[in-house]
Design a protein around this motif. Structure first.
Motif, PDB file in Angstrom:
ATOM      1  N   GLN A  65      18.380  11.158 -11.346  1.00 31.89           N
ATOM      2  CA  GLN A  65      17.976  11.376 -12.730  1.00 31.89           C
ATOM      3  C   GLN A  65      16.476  11.613 -12.846  1.00 31.89           C
ATOM      4  O   GLN A  65      16.036  12.353 -13.726  1.00 31.89           O
ATOM      5  N   GLU A  66      15.681  11.007 -11.969  1.00 30.94           N
ATOM      6  CA  GLU A  66      14.227  11.172 -12.035  1.00 30.94           C
ATOM      7  C   GLU A  66      13.812  12.621 -11.830  1.00 30.94           C
ATOM      8  O   GLU A  66      12.901  13.120 -12.474  1.00 30.94           O
ATOM      9  N   GLN A  67      14.476  13.318 -10.903  1.00 28.73           N
ATOM     10  CA  GLN A  67      14.140  14.710 -10.588  1.00 28.73           C
ATOM     11  C   GLN A  67      15.068  15.698 -11.297  1.00 28.73           C
ATOM     12  O   GLN A  67      14.908  16.905 -11.157  1.00 28.73           O
ATOM     13  N   ASP A  68      16.083  15.175 -12.026  1.00 31.83           N
ATOM     14  CA  ASP A  68      17.069  15.991 -12.726  1.00 31.83           C
ATOM     15  C   ASP A  68      17.809  16.916 -11.764  1.00 31.83           C
ATOM     16  O   ASP A  68      17.993  18.110 -12.020  1.00 31.83           O
ATOM     17  N   ILE A  69      18.234  16.334 -10.621  1.00 34.70           N
ATOM     18  CA  ILE A  69      18.999  17.070  -9.605  1.00 34.70           C
ATOM     19  C   ILE A  69      20.299  16.318  -9.341  1.00 34.70           C
ATOM     20  O   ILE A  69      20.295  15.103  -9.135  1.00 34.70           O
ATOM     21  N   PHE A  70      21.390  17.084  -9.342  1.00 30.50           N
ATOM     22  CA  PHE A  70      22.707  16.527  -9.062  1.00 30.50           C
ATOM     23  C   PHE A  70      23.383  17.444  -8.053  1.00 30.50           C
ATOM     24  O   PHE A  70      23.298  18.671  -8.169  1.00 30.50           O
ATOM     25  N   VAL A  71      24.045  16.851  -7.060  1.00 28.89           N
ATOM     26  CA  VAL A  71      24.700  17.627  -6.006  1.00 28.89           C
ATOM     27  C   VAL A  71      26.116  17.107  -5.832  1.00 28.89           C
ATOM     28  O   VAL A  71      26.332  15.895  -5.742  1.00 28.89           O
ATOM     29  N   ASN A  72      27.062  18.025  -5.775  1.00 31.13           N
ATOM     30  CA  ASN A  72      28.446  17.701  -5.424  1.00 31.13           C
ATOM     31  C   ASN A  72      28.825  18.601  -4.266  1.00 31.13           C
ATOM     32  O   ASN A  72      28.661  19.819  -4.352  1.00 31.13           O
ATOM     33  N   ALA A  73      29.326  17.992  -3.197  1.00 32.34           N
ATOM     34  CA  ALA A  73      29.696  18.766  -2.011  1.00 32.34           C
ATOM     35  C   ALA A  73      31.092  18.385  -1.560  1.00 32.34           C
ATOM     36  O   ALA A  73      31.467  17.209  -1.582  1.00 32.34           O
ATOM     37  N   ASN A  74      31.865  19.373  -1.164  1.00 29.15           N
ATOM     38  CA  ASN A  74      33.150  19.177  -0.511  1.00 29.15           C
ATOM     39  C   ASN A  74      33.056  19.878   0.830  1.00 29.15           C
ATOM     40  O   ASN A  74      32.944  21.104   0.888  1.00 29.15           O
ATOM     41  N   LEU A  75      33.058  19.076   1.877  1.00 29.48           N
ATOM     42  CA  LEU A  75      32.856  19.595   3.229  1.00 29.48           C
ATOM     43  C   LEU A  75      34.154  19.507   4.010  1.00 29.48           C
ATOM     44  O   LEU A  75      34.562  18.422   4.432  1.00 29.48           O
ATOM     45  N   GLY A  76      34.833  20.642   4.184  1.00 29.18           N
ATOM     46  CA  GLY A  76      36.003  20.672   5.042  1.00 29.18           C
ATOM     47  C   GLY A  76      35.546  20.464   6.485  1.00 29.18           C
ATOM     48  O   GLY A  76      34.531  21.027   6.900  1.00 29.18           O
ATOM     49  N   LEU A  77      36.269  19.641   7.241  1.00 27.43           N
ATOM     50  CA  LEU A  77      35.840  19.293   8.603  1.00 27.43           C
ATOM     51  C   LEU A  77      36.769  19.867   9.663  1.00 27.43           C
ATOM     52  O   LEU A  77      37.986  19.904   9.485  1.00 27.43           O
ATOM     53  N   GLN A  78      36.167  20.275  10.761  1.00 28.22           N
ATOM     54  CA  GLN A  78      36.901  20.650  11.957  1.00 28.22           C
ATOM     55  C   GLN A  78      36.107  20.140  13.147  1.00 28.22           C
ATOM     56  O   GLN A  78      34.926  20.464  13.301  1.00 28.22           O
ATOM     57  N   ASN A  79      36.737  19.320  13.987  1.00 30.62           N
ATOM     58  CA  ASN A  79      36.084  18.716  15.148  1.00 30.62           C
ATOM     59  C   ASN A  79      34.808  17.965  14.760  1.00 30.62           C
ATOM     60  O   ASN A  79      33.801  18.019  15.455  1.00 30.62           O
ATOM     61  N   GLY A  80      34.840  17.283  13.615  1.00 36.01           N
ATOM     62  CA  GLY A  80      33.713  16.458  13.190  1.00 36.01           C
ATOM     63  C   GLY A  80      32.553  17.215  12.577  1.00 36.01           C
ATOM     64  O   GLY A  80      31.531  16.629  12.258  1.00 36.01           O
ATOM     65  N   GLN A  81      32.692  18.531  12.406  1.00 37.16           N
ATOM     66  CA  GLN A  81      31.625  19.345  11.809  1.00 37.16           C
ATOM     67  C   GLN A  81      32.168  20.074  10.579  1.00 37.16           C
ATOM     68  O   GLN A  81      33.330  20.471  10.549  1.00 37.16           O
ATOM     69  N   PRO A  82      31.318  20.268   9.578  1.00 32.97           N
ATOM     70  CA  PRO A  82      31.781  20.977   8.384  1.00 32.97           C
ATOM     71  C   PRO A  82      31.950  22.477   8.639  1.00 32.97           C
ATOM     72  O   PRO A  82      31.251  23.055   9.463  1.00 32.97           O
ATOM     73  N   PHE A  83      32.908  23.041   7.923  1.00 31.95           N
ATOM     74  CA  PHE A  83      33.012  24.494   7.894  1.00 31.95           C
ATOM     75  C   PHE A  83      31.761  25.035   7.214  1.00 31.95           C
ATOM     76  O   PHE A  83      31.077  24.317   6.478  1.00 31.95           O
ATOM     77  N   PRO A  84      31.426  26.310   7.414  1.00 33.90           N
ATOM     78  CA  PRO A  84      30.253  26.888   6.747  1.00 33.90           C
ATOM     79  C   PRO A  84      30.379  26.823   5.225  1.00 33.90           C
ATOM     80  O   PRO A  84      31.487  26.799   4.682  1.00 33.90           O
ATOM     81  N   LEU A  85      29.219  26.815   4.549  1.00 32.60           N
ATOM     82  CA  LEU A  85      29.207  26.898   3.097  1.00 32.60           C
ATOM     83  C   LEU A  85      29.716  28.279   2.697  1.00 32.60           C
ATOM     84  O   LEU A  85      29.374  29.276   3.332  1.00 32.60           O
ATOM     85  N   ALA A  86      30.523  28.321   1.659  1.00 32.30           N
ATOM     86  CA  ALA A  86      31.114  29.589   1.240  1.00 32.30           C
ATOM     87  C   ALA A  86      31.166  29.672  -0.282  1.00 32.30           C
ATOM     88  O   ALA A  86      30.898  28.698  -0.972  1.00 32.30           O
ATOM     89  N   ASP A  87      31.535  30.838  -0.756  1.00 35.60           N
ATOM     90  CA  ASP A  87      31.683  31.079  -2.187  1.00 35.60           C
ATOM     91  C   ASP A  87      33.068  30.608  -2.610  1.00 35.60           C
ATOM     92  O   ASP A  87      34.051  31.306  -2.416  1.00 35.60           O
ATOM     93  N   LEU A  88      33.116  29.422  -3.141  1.00 36.81           N
ATOM     94  CA  LEU A  88      34.378  28.865  -3.612  1.00 36.81           C
ATOM     95  C   LEU A  88      34.259  28.549  -5.094  1.00 36.81           C
ATOM     96  O   LEU A  88      34.582  27.468  -5.540  1.00 36.81           O
ATOM     97  N   SER A  89      33.762  29.507  -5.865  1.00 31.29           N
ATOM     98  CA  SER A  89      33.596  29.259  -7.289  1.00 31.29           C
ATOM     99  C   SER A  89      34.936  29.023  -7.965  1.00 31.29           C
ATOM    100  O   SER A  89      34.979  28.458  -9.032  1.00 31.29           O
ATOM    101  N   SER A  90      36.017  29.428  -7.312  1.00 34.25           N
ATOM    102  CA  SER A  90      37.317  29.071  -7.859  1.00 34.25           C
ATOM    103  C   SER A  90      37.600  27.633  -7.457  1.00 34.25           C
ATOM    104  O   SER A  90      36.705  26.825  -7.438  1.00 34.25           O
ATOM    105  N   GLU A  91      38.789  27.318  -7.072  1.00 33.85           N
ATOM    106  CA  GLU A  91      39.140  25.931  -6.804  1.00 33.85           C
ATOM    107  C   GLU A  91      39.125  25.624  -5.309  1.00 33.85           C
ATOM    108  O   GLU A  91      39.775  26.292  -4.520  1.00 33.85           O
ATOM    109  N   TRP A  92      38.386  24.582  -4.908  1.00 34.81           N
ATOM    110  CA  TRP A  92      38.354  24.123  -3.522  1.00 34.81           C
ATOM    111  C   TRP A  92      39.499  23.152  -3.331  1.00 34.81           C
ATOM    112  O   TRP A  92      39.825  22.359  -4.210  1.00 34.81           O
ATOM    113  N   ASP A  93      40.134  23.186  -2.174  1.00 38.17           N
ATOM    114  CA  ASP A  93      41.094  22.144  -1.836  1.00 38.17           C
ATOM    115  C   ASP A  93      40.918  21.752  -0.385  1.00 38.17           C
ATOM    116  O   ASP A  93      40.202  22.397   0.373  1.00 38.17           O
TER     117      ASP A  93
END
Length: 189
Positions: free
Chosen positions: A87-115
């Motif tokens: 709240q101090e910096q007015d920054i909010f982050v929400n992340a959904n990181l799909g995992l494979q072998n303990g590492q996240p998949f690359p960031l992608a354009d999922l402006s629709s629905e992530w599952d």
């Protein structure tokens, strides 16, 4: 059980665990402020401006917090969901990181629905009330530790590094920003 119901159940668990890890009834500080394993922190460089903050687990999280949950479905799909509120910096982050072998998949354009079965990761950064959604980029986890609280859900401790392009989802004009950042997430378990 549908995936959306499972996600709702995990979200309730996540919020419950977040509130447990956010405060302490004990007046004596047991956390060494220099011990990064006991501290949530982040640093983001957005369009050449640096934003950062840190919170110790024994603080009352005045002004913000980071929390994270681990999710796995019956098909073996795994993910980490992270929320940051500063709240101090007015920054909010929400992340959904799909995992494979303990590492996240690359960031992608999922402006629709992530599952959970998506072979991608998504992140939304809100600054000053304006949303920016990941369109491409990398995400890398280190020091990943998962503590299961049920067969399919738990909390996660880790360091997440991202480097990606983000765009406003509610406009047809390309308004990309570059975001480079590090998140130190410690759930208290």
């Amino acid at each position: 059980m549908t995936l959306k119901f499972q996600y709702l159940k995990v979200l309730v668990l996540f919020l419950t665990l977040s509130s447990v890890g956010c405060s302490s009834d004990d007046d004596t500080a047991t956390t060494d402020p220099d011990d990064n394993q006991q501290q949530n922190a982040y640093s983001l460089t957005i369009q050449n401006s640096v934003y950062s903050n840190a919170w110790n687990l024994d603080d009352d999280y005045v002004g913000g917090a980071i929390s994270s949950i681990y999710i796995e479905n019956e098909d073996g799909d795994k993910a980490i969901s992270m929320t940051l509120a500063d709240q101090e910096q007015d920054i909010f982050v929400n992340a959904n990181l799909g995992l494979q072998n303990g590492q996240p998949f690359p960031l992608a354009d999922l402006s629709s629905e992530w599952d959970l079965s998506s072979s991608a990761s998504s992140m939304i950064i809100t600054m000053g009330g304006i949303n920016y959604v990941s369109t491409s980029g990398t995400a890398e986890l280190s020091n990943l530790e998962i503590t299961l609280v049920s067969e399919t859900t738990g909390v996660a401790n880790y360091i997440l590094e991202i480097d990606g392009l983000f765009d406003k989802p509610d406009t047809e004009d390309l308004e990309q920003i570059e975001v480079i950042g590090t998140f130190h997430v410690y759930s208290g378990f």
